[in-house]
Scaffold this motif. Structure first.
Motif, PDB file in Angstrom:
ATOM      1  N   VAL A 158     -15.407  52.861   1.907  1.00 21.93           N
ATOM      2  CA  VAL A 158     -14.818  52.349   0.664  1.00 21.93           C
ATOM      3  C   VAL A 158     -13.622  53.205   0.264  1.00 21.93           C
ATOM      4  O   VAL A 158     -12.565  52.684  -0.125  1.00 21.93           O
ATOM      5  CB  VAL A 158     -15.871  52.318  -0.462  1.00 21.93           C
ATOM      6  N   GLN A 159     -13.774  54.525   0.365  1.00 24.25           N
ATOM      7  CA  GLN A 159     -12.661  55.411   0.028  1.00 24.25           C
ATOM      8  C   GLN A 159     -11.495  55.203   0.989  1.00 24.25           C
ATOM      9  O   GLN A 159     -10.324  55.256   0.590  1.00 24.25           O
ATOM     10  CB  GLN A 159     -13.125  56.870   0.075  1.00 24.25           C
ATOM     11  N   ARG A 160     -11.811  54.941   2.248  1.00 17.23           N
ATOM     12  CA  ARG A 160     -10.760  54.679   3.228  1.00 17.23           C
ATOM     13  C   ARG A 160      -9.970  53.420   2.852  1.00 17.23           C
ATOM     14  O   ARG A 160      -8.750  53.357   3.037  1.00 17.23           O
ATOM     15  CB  ARG A 160     -11.391  54.532   4.616  1.00 17.23           C
ATOM     16  N   PHE A 161     -10.663  52.434   2.316  1.00 15.73           N
ATOM     17  CA  PHE A 161      -9.999  51.206   1.869  1.00 15.73           C
ATOM     18  C   PHE A 161      -9.019  51.496   0.735  1.00 15.73           C
ATOM     19  O   PHE A 161      -7.857  51.061   0.764  1.00 15.73           O
ATOM     20  CB  PHE A 161     -11.049  50.191   1.410  1.00 15.73           C
ATOM     21  N   LEU A 206     -17.750  50.508  -6.507  1.00 11.01           N
ATOM     22  CA  LEU A 206     -17.843  49.554  -5.404  1.00 11.01           C
ATOM     23  C   LEU A 206     -18.832  50.038  -4.347  1.00 11.01           C
ATOM     24  O   LEU A 206     -19.654  49.256  -3.844  1.00 11.01           O
ATOM     25  CB  LEU A 206     -16.465  49.339  -4.776  1.00 11.01           C
ATOM     26  N   ALA A 207     -18.778  51.321  -4.015  1.00 10.80           N
ATOM     27  CA  ALA A 207     -19.705  51.878  -3.024  1.00 10.80           C
ATOM     28  C   ALA A 207     -21.148  51.741  -3.496  1.00 10.80           C
ATOM     29  O   ALA A 207     -22.050  51.402  -2.715  1.00 10.80           O
ATOM     30  CB  ALA A 207     -19.368  53.342  -2.753  1.00 10.80           C
ATOM     31  N   ASP A 208     -21.369  51.982  -4.788  1.00 12.62           N
ATOM     32  CA  ASP A 208     -22.722  51.872  -5.340  1.00 12.62           C
ATOM     33  C   ASP A 208     -23.217  50.428  -5.293  1.00 12.62           C
ATOM     34  O   ASP A 208     -24.378  50.169  -4.947  1.00 12.62           O
ATOM     35  CB  ASP A 208     -22.730  52.384  -6.781  1.00 12.62           C
ATOM     36  N   GLY A 214     -27.131  45.914  -0.554  1.00  8.18           N
ATOM     37  CA  GLY A 214     -27.475  45.836   0.867  1.00  8.18           C
ATOM     38  C   GLY A 214     -28.882  46.262   1.208  1.00  8.18           C
ATOM     39  O   GLY A 214     -29.356  45.998   2.316  1.00  8.18           O
ATOM     40  N   VAL A 215     -29.588  46.893   0.266  1.00  7.27           N
ATOM     41  CA  VAL A 215     -30.919  47.427   0.567  1.00  7.27           C
ATOM     42  C   VAL A 215     -31.879  46.319   0.987  1.00  7.27           C
ATOM     43  O   VAL A 215     -32.533  46.394   2.036  1.00  7.27           O
ATOM     44  CB  VAL A 215     -31.485  48.193  -0.648  1.00  7.27           C
ATOM     45  N   SER A 216     -31.978  45.265   0.189  1.00  7.21           N
ATOM     46  CA  SER A 216     -32.938  44.188   0.473  1.00  7.21           C
ATOM     47  C   SER A 216     -32.621  43.495   1.790  1.00  7.21           C
ATOM     48  O   SER A 216     -33.517  43.237   2.605  1.00  7.21           O
ATOM     49  CB  SER A 216     -32.934  43.165  -0.671  1.00  7.21           C
TER      50      SER A 216
END
Length: 277
Positions: A158-161, A206-208, A214-216
């Motif tokens: 995300v940081q790379r984006f 956004l990362a959070d 995505g967990v489920s």
């Protein structure tokens, strides 16, 4: 327990067997031939003492000899392996279809999200849209890999984006007099972006969101793949000596006493299957 119960329910109709003697081995011979267990010549025409039997021992006369017992041993192993394979094939097909359906729906949602992001950029930041589209594509590629189980660091991609996005924002909106940043200048702008944090808390948020959403999906997909892997192991299941003897005793030893139609009690069946699986 439910799987074992199904195994027994599908393999056998519930009815406890009761023993009785036999005068001839004709019925045993018919079933022996019908199930293609071995040549009929192995069977005696009438019951004989079974002193050489290893598993199907009895104080009564028996229609089994040692060679017949060995054939029954092979038949018992064949029966359980054929059943497990047929049962596991059905489960495997079901899980495989669920995985395919999940991935198909997942691909559709990812394309929709990427298209929506591109449409938003085109409307709101038209000047840099063409240059930003590749950066957006890379972001969604990383998101897709992560959600499908890849061990990517969400915070990093995300940081790379945002690091790749900042030089475009800088050249088109912060310092619009610069039409095209040189690679050196662009790298300089990119390197300071983490210090000045031009996007504020947006990268962390956004990362959070990606991690939590995505967990489920990751757990579901992992569970489906694990189920397929476990089911596939049954195709190579090695039956122990104790299991083979127990299957023989349950499935075919009654035949030695002429009980070709008898079925094991459910509790007995469950105990044997539990020991084998």
């Amino acid at each position: 327990m439910s799987v074992l119960w199904r195994c027994c329910l599908l393999l056998f109709v519930y009815r406890c067997a009761s023993g009785f003697g036999v005068d001839t081995c004709d019925e045993v011979r018919k079933v022996f031939q019908l199930r293609q267990i071995g040549p009929n010549k192995l069977l005696p025409s009438s019951p004989v003492p079974g002193s050489d039997l290893q598993v199907c021992t009895s104080q009564n006369l028996t229609c089994c000899t040692k060679k017949v017992e060995e054939k029954y041993q092979l038949a018992a192993r064949r029966d359980i392996q054929n059943f497990l394979q047929a049962y596991s094939n059905g489960l495997n097909l079901l899980l495989t279809r669920n995985v395919a359906s999940f991935q198909e729906n997942f691909d559709v949602l990812m394309r929709q999200a990427e298209n929506y992001t591109n449409a938003m950029l085109q409307v709101s930041y038209q000047k840099m849209f063409d240059q930003a589209s590749e950066t957006v594509r890379e972001l969604f590629t990383d998101v897709g890999l992560f959600l499908l189980g890849s061990e990517l660091n969400v915070g990093e991609f995300v940081q790379r984006f945002f690091d790749a996005l900042f030089p475009l924002v800088y050249s088109h909106y912060i310092n619009p007099g610069v039409d095209d940043l040189s690679p050196v200048h662009a790298e300089c702008v990119r390197s300071v972006s983490r210090d000045v944090r031009p996007f504020g808390a947006a990268p962390d948020l956004l990362a959070d969101q990606i991690t939590r959403s995505g967990v489920s999906g990751r757990l579901l997909l992992q569970a489906l793949h694990l189920g397929i892997e476990v089911i596939n192991t049954t195709d190579h299941l090695q039956l122990s000596r104790e299991c083979r003897r127990a299957l023989l005793k349950m499935l075919y030893c009654p035949h030695c006493q002429g009980l070709t139609q008898s079925k094991p009690c459910m509790g007995y069946c469950l105990n044997v299957m539990r020991g084998c699986l």
